[in-house]
Enzyme design. Structure first.
Site, PDB file in Angstrom:
ATOM      1  N   THR A 122       6.734  12.996 -26.941  1.00 35.06           N
ATOM      2  CA  THR A 122       6.680  11.567 -27.301  1.00 35.06           C
ATOM      3  C   THR A 122       7.612  11.330 -28.494  1.00 35.06           C
ATOM      4  OG1 THR A 122       4.914  11.809 -28.931  1.00 35.06           O
ATOM      5  CG2 THR A 122       4.218  11.400 -26.653  1.00 35.06           C
TER       6      THR A 122
ATOM      7  N   TYR B 236      -0.172  15.114 -42.092  1.00 37.29           N
ATOM      8  CA  TYR B 236      -0.576  14.936 -40.694  1.00 37.29           C
ATOM      9  C   TYR B 236      -1.726  15.874 -40.334  1.00 37.29           C
ATOM     10  CZ  TYR B 236      -0.307  14.592 -35.614  1.00 37.29           C
ATOM     11  OH  TYR B 236      -0.611  14.399 -34.284  1.00 37.29           O
TER      12      TYR B 236
ATOM     13  N   ASN C   4      -6.436   6.101 -30.378  1.00 33.88           N
ATOM     14  CA  ASN C   4      -5.219   6.884 -30.108  1.00 33.88           C
ATOM     15  C   ASN C   4      -4.132   6.684 -31.149  1.00 33.88           C
ATOM     16  OD1 ASN C   4      -3.004   8.128 -28.222  1.00 33.88           O
ATOM     17  ND2 ASN C   4      -2.313   6.026 -28.637  1.00 33.88           N
TER      18      ASN C   4
ATOM     19  N   ASP D 214      -3.520  -3.938 -35.277  1.00 31.19           N
ATOM     20  CA  ASP D 214      -2.945  -3.011 -36.256  1.00 31.19           C
ATOM     21  C   ASP D 214      -4.122  -2.330 -36.924  1.00 31.19           C
ATOM     22  OD1 ASP D 214      -1.972  -1.743 -38.551  1.00 31.19           O
ATOM     23  OD2 ASP D 214      -0.411  -3.245 -38.871  1.00 31.19           O
TER      24      ASP D 214
ATOM     25  N   LYS E 241      -5.781  14.966 -39.392  1.00 31.99           N
ATOM     26  CA  LYS E 241      -6.467  15.271 -38.128  1.00 31.99           C
ATOM     27  C   LYS E 241      -7.724  16.108 -38.379  1.00 31.99           C
ATOM     28  CE  LYS E 241      -3.737  13.002 -35.314  1.00 31.99           C
ATOM     29  NZ  LYS E 241      -4.211  11.829 -34.554  1.00 31.99           N
TER      30      LYS E 241
HETATM   31  P1  NAP Z   1       3.839   7.836 -30.267  1.00 31.21           P
HETATM   32  O1  NAP Z   1       4.540   7.828 -28.967  1.00 31.21           O
HETATM   33  O2  NAP Z   1       4.600   7.745 -31.538  1.00 31.21           O
HETATM   34  O3  NAP Z   1       2.752   6.636 -30.211  1.00 31.21           O
HETATM   35  C1  NAP Z   1       1.989   6.320 -31.341  1.00 31.21           C
HETATM   36  C2  NAP Z   1       1.327   4.983 -31.079  1.00 31.21           C
HETATM   37  O4  NAP Z   1       0.546   4.642 -32.245  1.00 31.21           O
HETATM   38  C3  NAP Z   1       2.333   3.837 -30.874  1.00 31.21           C
HETATM   39  O5  NAP Z   1       1.837   2.940 -29.931  1.00 31.21           O
HETATM   40  C4  NAP Z   1       2.376   3.196 -32.246  1.00 31.21           C
HETATM   41  O6  NAP Z   1       2.794   1.844 -32.232  1.00 31.21           O
HETATM   42  C5  NAP Z   1       0.906   3.302 -32.603  1.00 31.21           C
HETATM   43  N1  NAP Z   1       0.661   3.000 -34.009  1.00 31.21           N
HETATM   44  C6  NAP Z   1       1.240   3.532 -35.125  1.00 31.21           C
HETATM   45  N2  NAP Z   1       0.766   2.917 -36.206  1.00 31.21           N
HETATM   46  C7  NAP Z   1      -0.120   1.984 -35.798  1.00 31.21           C
HETATM   47  C8  NAP Z   1      -0.930   1.025 -36.440  1.00 31.21           C
HETATM   48  N3  NAP Z   1      -0.922   0.868 -37.769  1.00 31.21           N
HETATM   49  N4  NAP Z   1      -1.745   0.236 -35.675  1.00 31.21           N
HETATM   50  C9  NAP Z   1      -1.763   0.362 -34.346  1.00 31.21           C
HETATM   51  N5  NAP Z   1      -0.996   1.229 -33.667  1.00 31.21           N
HETATM   52  C10 NAP Z   1      -0.190   2.030 -34.394  1.00 31.21           C
HETATM   53  O7  NAP Z   1       2.958   9.134 -30.436  1.00 31.21           O
HETATM   54  P2  NAP Z   1       1.956   9.916 -29.459  1.00 31.21           P
HETATM   55  O8  NAP Z   1       2.391  11.321 -29.450  1.00 31.21           O
HETATM   56  O9  NAP Z   1       1.754   9.199 -28.183  1.00 31.21           O
HETATM   57  O10 NAP Z   1       0.634   9.858 -30.340  1.00 31.21           O
HETATM   58  C11 NAP Z   1      -0.585   9.322 -29.889  1.00 31.21           C
HETATM   59  C12 NAP Z   1      -1.711  10.075 -30.557  1.00 31.21           C
HETATM   60  O11 NAP Z   1      -1.684  11.434 -30.113  1.00 31.21           O
HETATM   61  C13 NAP Z   1      -1.583  10.145 -32.086  1.00 31.21           C
HETATM   62  O12 NAP Z   1      -2.869   9.994 -32.663  1.00 31.21           O
HETATM   63  C14 NAP Z   1      -1.061  11.542 -32.325  1.00 31.21           C
HETATM   64  O13 NAP Z   1      -1.391  12.025 -33.607  1.00 31.21           O
HETATM   65  C15 NAP Z   1      -1.776  12.291 -31.231  1.00 31.21           C
HETATM   66  N6  NAP Z   1      -1.213  13.594 -30.889  1.00 31.21           N
HETATM   67  C16 NAP Z   1       0.026  13.680 -30.341  1.00 31.21           C
HETATM   68  C17 NAP Z   1       0.520  14.934 -30.005  1.00 31.21           C
HETATM   69  C18 NAP Z   1       1.871  15.115 -29.362  1.00 31.21           C
HETATM   70  O14 NAP Z   1       2.253  16.274 -29.120  1.00 31.21           O
HETATM   71  N7  NAP Z   1       2.590  14.033 -29.075  1.00 31.21           N
HETATM   72  C19 NAP Z   1      -0.235  16.089 -30.248  1.00 31.21           C
HETATM   73  C20 NAP Z   1      -1.482  15.958 -30.804  1.00 31.21           C
HETATM   74  C21 NAP Z   1      -1.965  14.702 -31.103  1.00 31.21           C
HETATM   75  P3  NAP Z   1       4.324   1.426 -32.534  1.00 31.21           P
HETATM   76  O15 NAP Z   1       5.078   1.574 -31.251  1.00 31.21           O
HETATM   77  O16 NAP Z   1       4.179   0.004 -32.987  1.00 31.21           O
HETATM   78  O17 NAP Z   1       4.847   2.341 -33.618  1.00 31.21           O
END
Ligand code: NAP
Length: 244
Positions: A203, A168, A90, A63, A172
């Site tokens: 996602t 958010y 990530n 975490d 970033k």
């Molecule tokens: P996601 O599917 O919601 O996955 C987020 C991940 O972060 C999950 O595994 C979640 O675990 C974990 N997490 C949240 N809080 C945490 C904590 N305190 N300790 C450890 N893990 C934690 O979102 P995603 O889109 O794949 O996001 C991954 C990264 O990409 C993020 O940094 C996000 O800001 C970035 N991003 C995403 C997009 C997009 O379009 N999706 C665009 C730009 C950047 P749980 O399952 O336990 O909640």
């Protein structure tokens, strides 16, 4: 692919982009620790990858908001490997209830967002530095966002300027600053630190509104792992670099 003898850790690896990054790193022969704050979700993700023949993937409880959890993860991985070649920061959140325009964003949403998206990578990178230093030319990759770019936010032709998620987006932007800080600190030690904009990926974070697949987002992250030391401190996206 056969093992490269290299090791990697992905935070928030149980789903979304992180899960795809774990799968791709393992397919490239990395022994890959899949970090998850929830043991059941993390172990289920590892089991799914094992069943798919994904390579050497190992669960690690992590975490990123919890100092003790981060320290325990670093100690556990150090007990199994002398070095860490790749760290992918990530894990990230977007707090739907409470984020908004600067005039309406709730401070508790700001704090919660920064705790994961900014202080998380800071804690994790600092805790894993001994293992990263022990590797030759380690890579630290921050998973950033186009929303972190002040230049893109100021460009009226970009939809990003109308995205009311100040907690958010500013988290970033702070992550970009963290990237530059670590890049400057670690350059002489040969550690490459970059931040990647993975694109708009479908996602849970965005209710699957994204237009890219998790594998496409993960490919951008993996490209950063190939970058030379001369690229340290850069903000990487699919077509080269992203403006700050
Ligand atoms: P996601 O599917 O919601 O996955 C987020 C991940 O972060 C999950 O595994 C979640 O675990 C974990 N997490 C949240 N809080 C945490 C904590 N305190 N300790 C450890 N893990 C934690 O979102 P995603 O889109 O794949 O996001 C991954 C990264 O990409 C993020 O940094 C996000 O800001 C970035 N991003 C995403 C997009 C997009 O379009 N999706 C665009 C730009 C950047 P749980 O399952 O336990 O909640």
């Amino acid at each position: 692919m056969d093992s490269t003898g290299k090791t990697a850790l992905v935070t928030g690896g149980n789903k979304g982009i992180g899960f795809a990054v774990v799968r791709q790193l393992a397919a490239h022969g990395y022994t890959t620790w899949l970090g998850s704050r929830d043991e059941a979700r993390g172990r289920a993700a590892v089991a799914a990858l094992e069943e798919a023949g994904a390579g050497d993937v190992r669960f690690i409880a992590l975490d990123v908001t919890d100092e003790a959890s981060v320290a325990a993860a670093a100690a556990r991985i150090a007990s199994q490997t002398p070095s860490l070649d790749v760290l992918i920061n990530n894990a990230g959140i977007y707090v739907k209830e409470g984020d908004g325009a600067p005039s309406t964003v709730r401070l508790d949403a700001m704090r919660a967002t920064y705790d994961v998206n900014v202080f998380g990578p800071l804690r994790v990178t600092a805790a894993f530095l001994p293992l990263l230093r022990a590797a030759r030319g380690a890579h630290v990759v921050m998973v950033g966002a186009g929303l972190g770019s002040l230049t893109l936010q100021l460009d009226p032709s970009q939809g990003l300027s109308r995205w009311p998620a100040f907690a958010y987006s500013s988290s970033k932007t702070a992550l970009n600053a963290l990237t530059v800080g670590f890049a400057n600190e670690l350059r002489e030690e040969g550690i490459v630190v970059t931040v990647v904009n993975p694109g708009f990926v479908a996602t849970d974070l965005n209710g699957h509104a994204g237009t890219l697949t998790t594998d496409e987002g993960a490919e951008r992250v993996l490209r950063a792992v190939q970058l030379p030391l001369s690229a340290t401190g850069s903000f990487v996206t699919d077509h080269g670099t992203c403006p700050w």
